[in-house]
Write an enzyme that holds these catalytic residues in place. Structure first.
Site, short mmCIF file in Angstrom:
data_model
loop_
_atom_site.label_atom_id
_atom_site.label_comp_id
_atom_site.label_asym_id
_atom_site.label_seq_id
_atom_site.Cartn_x
_atom_site.Cartn_y
_atom_site.Cartn_z
CE LYS A 208 37.68 34.51 48.18
NZ LYS A 208 36.54 33.60 48.03
CD GLU A 214 39.75 41.65 34.22
OE1 GLU A 214 40.42 41.04 35.08
OE2 GLU A 214 39.00 41.08 33.41
N GLY A 280 33.40 36.17 46.51
CA GLY A 280 33.53 37.54 46.02
C GLY A 280 32.18 38.24 45.91
NE ARG A 281 28.54 33.73 43.21
CZ ARG A 281 29.59 32.94 43.05
NH1 ARG A 281 30.77 33.46 42.76
NH2 ARG A 281 29.49 31.62 43.18
CD GLU A 366 31.10 35.02 39.49
OE1 GLU A 366 31.31 35.35 40.68
OE2 GLU A 366 31.73 35.51 38.54
CG HIS A 397 8.33 55.42 29.44
ND1 HIS A 397 7.23 55.95 28.80
CD2 HIS A 397 8.15 55.66 30.76
CE1 HIS A 397 6.44 56.51 29.70
NE2 HIS A 397 6.96 56.34 30.90
CE LYS A 521 38.81 35.09 36.09
NZ LYS A 521 38.89 34.83 37.52
O1 F6P Z 1 36.22 36.08 37.53
C1 F6P Z 1 35.19 36.08 38.44
C2 F6P Z 1 35.66 36.53 39.79
O2 F6P Z 1 36.47 35.59 40.36
C3 F6P Z 1 34.48 36.85 40.69
O3 F6P Z 1 33.96 35.74 41.30
C4 F6P Z 1 35.07 37.85 41.60
O4 F6P Z 1 34.10 38.58 42.28
C5 F6P Z 1 35.87 38.67 40.62
O5 F6P Z 1 36.38 37.74 39.70
C6 F6P Z 1 36.99 39.49 41.20
O6 F6P Z 1 37.90 38.69 41.89
P1 F6P Z 1 38.93 39.30 42.91
O7 F6P Z 1 38.16 39.95 44.01
O8 F6P Z 1 39.74 38.14 43.39
O9 F6P Z 1 39.77 40.30 42.17
#
Ligand code: F6P
Length: 557
Positions: A208, A214, A280-281, A366, A397, A521
């Site tokens: 987003k 990452e 995002g979620r 979240e 189980h 972060k």
């Molecule tokens: O760190 C949490 C977050 O901001 C989530 O809310 C989001 O889904 C995820 O990181 C990834 O963010 P992006 O889509 O901006 O890479």
């Protein structure tokens, strides 16, 4: 924007407190006294049959919960969300994932723009792109058709796509596979590319913000892997132009920050946008779902969106007493607030939903893992129960022991479908029948338990009777659908989105921000030089962090 109502000051909360004081859970008695209980406490939404009868409620409690929704303004805030009001107060944003699945002929204006028209413009581009990949018209730089799509994203840019891809495996086009890379552990990108052919691999960088460490790191690793591989086989030459050409055939992006996509080196022609009013979620039904769309095709993706929309319409238009997501959200508030339930387990009896609980962890926690309300005041109740789960029967189980006989009330959602994707037989036995027998048996065992007398009647030695008693009165909700279609998967997601929304409003929470992820972060950025050997940066860390970093530096091979 109206102030949050303190739920604990409402007449409905007072009534619930009073009812709880005299409530002695007795599901055996409740079913015996009311042969209609199963029907009276069942609801439907779209294709979902939802049995709420094994919950720890009676008519008065349910009525008081419905009153609580009214008195805390759930319907008004829901209407404000659908109207595009900026209910994400701390970020000053509208919350319009519901617009992502509105049909083409609907209109919704926000800040002078018809967001539904914008949604369909992007959707058409995603559809056109997915048609090209699926038909083989889109080829890699050496002219070969794409066989593997690797989605690089994390959080909402990963969990939704991977969960839905897994859920809809039977709909995936033969010859196409999706993989999902999320973790910055270099193992993830390594393992997911090691056996791939760069000539037939397409990466979708989904972020987003397009700033996530990452995802951008993994995208760069993937770009190097691609170019190294293509150069090693002599498929592309050295030089920037050759690299740009290869990247344009093997990388597309999904983001709200298209300028950053371009800066990364991905052709804006190959980028699909979305908007800051999609959390995002809450974004798997936006262009973030491009990998899924490529895998299952535009008709199935449209069916997926229609499933969400059917539940949206129900949530928007149905009175609280019949409104399934609202009732399920209210039940969660009841258990959290009055039974000290600290967790909620989700148990899909459908192997293809094996990532559903992981997906719900982000959606629910979240969203509602917060201690202050949208006006900054502290919450007055517990919030944000822990969501967890695994598919049945695996969980049976492993951890069901705790749900059956542990000291805490753990509300459980059981989810299944009548028709399996693969109707296999073990001799004469239909295996789906064995599977569903377990589903039905578990919800009955949790609800009705086994008394000491029943245990004794089996000839059990007296000293181990207590260990073999099941208290029962362990609440469950059962959700059934005819089969796991794209629409049903959309319906399930929308159901939980609106459950989460309902809980958030009752608690006064802004369910659409996520400030709680920021501090870690920021600190990671500060710590990185220390990890890399900068002594001055190391000296600024606390004693524990210094010791951990030293351990790393001493043991790093
Ligand atoms: O760190 C949490 C977050 O901001 C989530 O809310 C989001 O889904 C995820 O990181 C990834 O963010 P992006 O889509 O901006 O890479």
């Amino acid at each position: 924007m109206s102030d949050p109502v303190d739920a604990t000051t409402t007449p409905a909360w007072a009534r619930l407190t009073e009812l709880k004081a005299s409530y002695e859970p007795d599901l055996r008695g409740a079913f015996a006294a009311d042969p209609e209980r199963a029907t009276r406490f069942a609801r439907t939404v779209a294709d979902l049959y939802v049995d709420l009868s094994k919950n720890l409620v009676d008519d008065e409690i349910l009525a008081a919960l419905v009153d609580l929704a009214e008195q805390t303004g759930v319907p008004q805030r829901r209407d404000a969300m659908f109207a595009g009001e900026k209910i994400n107060v701390t970020e000053g944003r509208s919350v319009l994932h519901v617009a992502l699945r509105m049909p083409r002929d609907e209109h919704l204006e926000v800040d002078g723009r018809d967001v539904v028209a914008d949604v369909h413009e992007v959707l058409d581009r995603v559809y056109a792109f997915s048609d090209k990949v699926r038909s083989g018209e889109w080829v890699g730089v050496t002219g070969k058709r794409i066989e593997t799509v690797v989605n690089i994203g994390i959080g909402g840019s990963d969990l939704g796509p991977v969960m839905v891809y897994e859920a809809l495996k039977p709909y995936v086009q033969a010859g196409l596979t999706c993989r999902f890379v999320s973790n910055i552990d270099p193992t993830d990108v390594y393992e997911n590319t090691a056996d791939l052919d760069p000539e037939t691999t397409l990466f979708i960088v989904a972020s987003k913000t397009f700033t996530t460490l990452e995802t951008l790191t993994n995208a760069r690793l993937a770009r190097s892997w691609l170019l190294d591989g293509l150069r090693a086989s002599g498929s592309v030459g050295e030089g920037d132009d050759a690299a740009r050409d290869a990247v344009s055939k093997h990388f597309v992006a999904v983001s709200t920050a298209l300028d950053k996509v371009a800066a990364f080196g991905i052709d804006p022609e190959n980028a699909f946008g979305f908007w800051d009013w999609v959390g995002g979620r809450y974004s798997v039904d936006s262009a973030i779902g491009t990998s899924v769309c490529v895998a299952i095709g535009r008709e199935n993706f449209a069916d997926f969106l229609a499933g969400f929309h059917a539940v949206d319409v129900h949530f928007r238009d149905t009175p609280a007493a019949q409104n399934v997501p609202m009732l399920m959200g209210l039940l969660n508030v009841w258990y959290d607030g009055f039974f000290d339930s600290q967790s909620h387990v989700v148990l899909p009896y459908a192997q293809y939903l094996h990532r559903f609980a992981a997906y719900l962890q982000q959606l629910t926690m979240e969203s509602n893992g917060k201690s202050v309300r949208w006006d900054g005041s502290p919450v007055t109740t517990d919030t944000g129960e822990v969501f967890w789960g695994e598919p049945g029967t695996n969980g049976q189980h492993a951890f069901y022991q705790l749900i059956h006989q542990g000291t805490r009330v753990i509300p459980a959602d059981f989810i299944t479908v009548a028709t399996p994707a693969h109707p296999l037989k073990d001799g004469e036995t239909d295996v789906q029948e064995l599977y569903l027998a377990n589903f039905f048996a578990q919800t009955a065992a949790l609800a009705f338990g086994k008394t000491a007398d029943e245990v004794r009647a089996e000839g059990t030695a007296e000293e181990i009777v207590p260990a073999r008693v099941f208290s029962g009165n362990r609440p469950t909700s059962s959700i059934m659908a005819p089969s796991l279609t794209p629409s049903v998967v959309g319906q399930l997601i929308a159901l939980y989105e609106h459950i989460t929304f309902t809980q958030g409003v009752v608690w006064g929470i802004d369910s659409f921000d996520q400030w709680g992820v920021e501090l870690g972060k920021q600190l990671a950025q500060q710590v990185t030089p220390a990890v890399g050997g900068d002594e001055a940066a190391l000296a600024k860390q606390d004693g524990s962090t210094q010791a951990l970093i030293r351990y790393y530096r001493e043991h790093r091979a």
